[in-house]
Motif scaffolding. Structure first.
Motif, PDB file in Angstrom:
ATOM      1  N   VAL A   1      -3.245  20.437   9.667  1.00  0.00           N
ATOM      2  CA  VAL A   1      -3.552  20.405  10.871  1.00  0.00           C
ATOM      3  C   VAL A   1      -4.364  19.280  11.197  1.00  0.00           C
ATOM      4  O   VAL A   1      -4.750  18.677  11.981  1.00  0.00           O
ATOM      5  CB  VAL A   1      -4.284  21.679  11.363  1.00  0.00           C
ATOM      6  N   ILE A   2      -5.530  19.032  10.143  1.00  0.00           N
ATOM      7  CA  ILE A   2      -6.282  18.104   9.950  1.00  0.00           C
ATOM      8  C   ILE A   2      -6.110  16.963   9.040  1.00  0.00           C
ATOM      9  O   ILE A   2      -5.781  17.427   7.728  1.00  0.00           O
ATOM     10  CB  ILE A   2      -7.838  18.563  10.136  1.00  0.00           C
ATOM     11  N   PRO A   3      -5.830  15.827   9.123  1.00  0.00           N
ATOM     12  CA  PRO A   3      -5.395  14.838   8.024  1.00  0.00           C
ATOM     13  C   PRO A   3      -6.366  15.025   6.993  1.00  0.00           C
ATOM     14  O   PRO A   3      -7.820  15.032   7.007  1.00  0.00           O
ATOM     15  CB  PRO A   3      -5.606  13.432   8.575  1.00  0.00           C
ATOM     16  N   VAL A   4      -5.804  15.197   5.504  1.00  0.00           N
ATOM     17  CA  VAL A   4      -6.624  15.219   4.388  1.00  0.00           C
ATOM     18  C   VAL A   4      -6.895  13.894   3.824  1.00  0.00           C
ATOM     19  O   VAL A   4      -5.939  13.096   3.530  1.00  0.00           O
ATOM     20  CB  VAL A   4      -6.086  16.110   3.430  1.00  0.00           C
ATOM     21  N   THR A   5      -8.005  13.399   3.752  1.00  0.00           N
ATOM     22  CA  THR A   5      -8.259  12.189   3.325  1.00  0.00           C
ATOM     23  C   THR A   5      -8.927  12.169   1.764  1.00  0.00           C
ATOM     24  O   THR A   5      -8.808  11.124   0.883  1.00  0.00           O
ATOM     25  CB  THR A   5      -9.330  11.423   4.127  1.00  0.00           C
ATOM     26  N   ASP A   6      -9.587  13.369   1.534  1.00  0.00           N
ATOM     27  CA  ASP A   6     -10.299  13.285   0.095  1.00  0.00           C
ATOM     28  C   ASP A   6      -9.725  14.204  -0.932  1.00  0.00           C
ATOM     29  O   ASP A   6     -10.317  14.673  -1.635  1.00  0.00           O
ATOM     30  CB  ASP A   6     -11.764  13.820   0.470  1.00  0.00           C
ATOM     31  N   GLY A   7      -8.486  14.660  -0.469  1.00  0.00           N
ATOM     32  CA  GLY A   7      -7.801  15.601  -1.388  1.00  0.00           C
ATOM     33  C   GLY A   7      -8.077  16.998  -1.175  1.00  0.00           C
ATOM     34  O   GLY A   7      -8.900  17.341  -0.488  1.00  0.00           O
ATOM     35  N   ILE A   8      -7.659  18.022  -1.580  1.00  0.00           N
ATOM     36  CA  ILE A   8      -7.469  19.373  -1.342  1.00  0.00           C
ATOM     37  C   ILE A   8      -8.478  20.037  -2.586  1.00  0.00           C
ATOM     38  O   ILE A   8      -8.176  19.617  -3.897  1.00  0.00           O
ATOM     39  CB  ILE A   8      -6.321  20.144  -1.536  1.00  0.00           C
ATOM     40  N   PRO A   9      -9.507  20.709  -2.542  1.00  0.00           N
ATOM     41  CA  PRO A   9     -10.218  21.608  -3.333  1.00  0.00           C
ATOM     42  C   PRO A   9      -9.528  22.122  -4.210  1.00  0.00           C
ATOM     43  O   PRO A   9      -8.571  22.847  -3.868  1.00  0.00           O
ATOM     44  CB  PRO A   9     -11.514  22.124  -2.467  1.00  0.00           C
ATOM     45  N   PRO A  10      -9.836  22.266  -5.610  1.00  0.00           N
ATOM     46  CA  PRO A  10      -9.221  23.070  -6.456  1.00  0.00           C
ATOM     47  C   PRO A  10      -9.359  24.479  -6.207  1.00  0.00           C
ATOM     48  O   PRO A  10     -10.312  24.931  -5.516  1.00  0.00           O
ATOM     49  CB  PRO A  10     -10.241  22.860  -7.814  1.00  0.00           C
ATOM     50  N   LEU A  11      -8.506  25.441  -6.924  1.00  0.00           N
ATOM     51  CA  LEU A  11      -8.227  26.749  -6.298  1.00  0.00           C
ATOM     52  C   LEU A  11      -9.513  27.644  -6.821  1.00  0.00           C
ATOM     53  O   LEU A  11      -9.847  28.559  -6.033  1.00  0.00           O
ATOM     54  CB  LEU A  11      -6.957  27.267  -6.957  1.00  0.00           C
ATOM     55  N   ASP A  12      -9.966  27.149  -7.889  1.00  0.00           N
ATOM     56  CA  ASP A  12     -10.911  27.916  -8.543  1.00  0.00           C
ATOM     57  C   ASP A  12     -12.356  28.023  -7.546  1.00  0.00           C
ATOM     58  O   ASP A  12     -13.185  28.693  -7.389  1.00  0.00           O
ATOM     59  CB  ASP A  12     -11.521  27.632  -9.961  1.00  0.00           C
ATOM     60  N   GLU A  13     -12.449  26.539  -7.073  1.00  0.00           N
ATOM     61  CA  GLU A  13     -13.789  26.257  -6.317  1.00  0.00           C
ATOM     62  C   GLU A  13     -13.732  26.917  -5.193  1.00  0.00           C
ATOM     63  O   GLU A  13     -14.375  27.490  -4.498  1.00  0.00           O
ATOM     64  CB  GLU A  13     -13.799  24.640  -6.124  1.00  0.00           C
ATOM     65  N   THR A  14     -12.350  27.136  -4.428  1.00  0.00           N
ATOM     66  CA  THR A  14     -12.078  27.620  -3.151  1.00  0.00           C
ATOM     67  C   THR A  14     -12.349  29.253  -3.202  1.00  0.00           C
ATOM     68  O   THR A  14     -12.885  29.808  -2.297  1.00  0.00           O
ATOM     69  CB  THR A  14     -10.680  27.483  -2.736  1.00  0.00           C
ATOM     70  N   LEU A  15     -11.865  29.774  -4.453  1.00  0.00           N
ATOM     71  CA  LEU A  15     -12.053  31.061  -4.509  1.00  0.00           C
ATOM     72  C   LEU A  15     -13.553  31.516  -4.766  1.00  0.00           C
ATOM     73  O   LEU A  15     -13.955  32.799  -4.536  1.00  0.00           O
ATOM     74  CB  LEU A  15     -11.104  31.590  -5.769  1.00  0.00           C
ATOM     75  N   VAL A  16     -14.481  30.745  -5.219  1.00  0.00           N
ATOM     76  CA  VAL A  16     -15.699  30.961  -5.616  1.00  0.00           C
ATOM     77  C   VAL A  16     -16.398  30.997  -4.370  1.00  0.00           C
ATOM     78  O   VAL A  16     -17.443  31.837  -4.020  1.00  0.00           O
ATOM     79  CB  VAL A  16     -16.297  29.779  -6.622  1.00  0.00           C
ATOM     80  N   SER A  17     -16.091  29.827  -3.227  1.00  0.00           N
ATOM     81  CA  SER A  17     -16.617  29.807  -1.986  1.00  0.00           C
ATOM     82  C   SER A  17     -16.344  30.972  -1.296  1.00  0.00           C
ATOM     83  O   SER A  17     -17.247  31.587  -0.528  1.00  0.00           O
ATOM     84  CB  SER A  17     -16.384  28.689  -1.434  1.00  0.00           C
TER      85      SER A  17
END
Length: 464
Positions: free
Chosen positions: A36-52
């Motif tokens: 939906v929104i252009p990704v310029t800095d990469g996708i955060p790691p899965l573990d960081e997303t789950l922690v958030s």
């Protein structure tokens, strides 16, 4: 029973909030990182997303709990509930941003902003659905709290009527205690009188009661003191309805002053941000109105000058907010010697009018210069029409609550005017409409009045 039902309802709210928060986080992640929104800095790691996500599912419910969103508050309105969710969500998001900043190397702030937006919508909608569903359950006679009303007078009757008219709040009056022993065994607005006031402890022992509402007149304060001493030894909730309705005039209510509860009998209807919003509204719309009506005002000025001797504009002392006087601007519609014999109101067929005066008054063209009064802050676009100080003292003596119309700025148009109350119509009726406007004010109401005025609200048969 009620405690079990309350725990069950609270668990539903917590579970629903957690589910909606998880969905909101998923939607935010998908919006930000899945095309939906252009990704310029990469996708955060899965573990960081789950922690958030885990931090969100802990911080938001915790903040909701601290904001009393999981406690019973049957008197809180739907708007009050949504506003509480909004404030708690903002607080929770600030905490979340701070924690992710200090504990993680990075996490997308845009994702967290999207999460807040989705969470506000989803949690608010589900909360509103739950409240509406519970209100319907209560209307059908379930999940009710019982009330014992102390006082069979006007105040007690008002309490019973309020409970009866708002069944969605989940209360039921099971009995009334009366000061008059002859009322025992009878009914007050459908509720049985189960004893005298002195029988309060016996009645509480005989039947389960969730709340006691004391609704006694001011002259019974010694009785209230004794009741409070008796009820202090019990776990029942106690509410006191102050016998002050007869003294409350405008925007009264309970306030707090340094932790001290104060009952306000007369307040300011437009304070704080409300006043700022109305002033901004006036400035913007008066500038637009001046720009749009400039050609009409120019032609009118020429016509006034050509058809009669004297100044084009007429300024007259009027009384505005807080009793302060100002000079209202109008195109002159009367001869310059119109008030040599003293101040008097205009009337139908007034011989003091200029040749063009009747037309200007009928179509309210003479009022157009008042947009400049609005721009400088003397008036508002919408409000009670200002009167001359010479007439006000008489009106104040004749009409109760007349002075309350000066709690707000005077207006070019108003609720009374669009309902035909102009000229020599009933002053009493005009005051009723003015006070209705003040008590129910909103920017939307102002806009509605302006639209109706523009569509012909000033074309009244009483305009002269």
């Amino acid at each position: 029973m009620f405690s079990r039902l309350q725990r069950f309802y609270t668990s539903i709210k917590v579970a629903t909030d957690l589910l909606m928060l998880a969905v909101a986080f998923g939607l935010a992640y998908a919006t930000r990182f899945i095309g939906v929104i252009p990704v310029t800095d990469g996708i955060p790691p899965l573990d960081e997303t789950l922690v958030s996500l885990g931090m969100s599912l802990f911080i938001f419910p915790f903040t909701f709990h601290q904001s009393n969103l999981y406690t019973t508050n049957r008197s809180r309105t739907h708007i009050g509930e949504l506003f509480a969710v909004f404030k708690a969500s903002i607080t929770a998001t600030l905490i979340l941003v701070a924690l992710t900043y200090f504990t993680r190397e990075r996490y997308s702030r845009l994702t967290l902003a999207l999460f807040l937006g989705y969470a506000l919508v989803l949690v608010s909608v589900t909360r509103l659905v739950l409240r509406l569903a519970l209100a319907e359950v209560r209307r059908r006679g379930f999940n009710l709290k019982t009330i014992l009303v102390i006082g069979e007078g006007e105040l007690g009757r008002r309490v019973i009527e309020t409970v009866r008219d708002h069944r969605e709040l989940g209360f039921r009056v099971v009995g009334v205690l009366a000061l008059d022993p002859e009322r025992v065994g009878r009914r007050v607005r459908g509720a049985p009188v189960v004893g005298e006031v002195k029988d309060v402890e016996r009645v509480l022992d005989e039947q389960p009661v969730d709340q006691v509402v004391i609704a006694l007149p001011l002259e019974q304060q010694p009785v209230v003191k004794q009741l409070m001493e008796q009820l202090a030894l019990r776990t029942v909730d106690v509410k006191v309805v102050p016998d002050l309705y007869q003294y409350i005039t405008l925007y009264g209510g309970l306030e707090e002053f340094g932790g001290l509860p104060i009952i306000s009998l007369q307040g300011d209807p437009m304070d704080g941000w409300s006043r700022v919003a109305k002033r901004a509204f006036d400035i913007v719309f008066s500038l637009v109105a001046i720009a749009l009506t400039a050609p009409i005002m120019l032609v009118t000025a020429l016509m006034v000058k050509l058809t009669s001797r004297g100044p084009i504009l007429y300024n007259q002392e009027r009384m505005g907010m807080d009793g302060e006087t100002f000079h209202i601007l109008k195109f002159r519609t009367m001869r310059t010697d119109a008030e040599v014999a003293g101040a008097q109101m205009a009337s139908a067929g007034d011989t003091r009018r200029t040749p063009i005066g009747t037309f200007l008054r009928k179509y309210s063209v003479d009022e157009l210069p008042q947009f400049f009064n609005v721009l400088v802050g003397d008036m508002s676009l919408v409000g009670p029409r200002p009167e001359r100080p010479v007439f006000i003292e008489e009106f104040k003596r004749q009409i109760p609550r007349y002075h309350l119309r000066h709690k707000v700025k005077a207006g070019i148009t108003g609720w009374a005017q669009i309902n035909g109350l102009r000229g020599q119509t009933s002053i009493q009726k005009r005051i009723e409409y003015d006070l209705y406007y003040i008590e129910n004010w909103s920017l939307l109401m102002d806009l509605k009045i302006l639209v109706r005025t523009a569509l012909g609200g000033f074309l009244s048969k009483n305009a002269y």
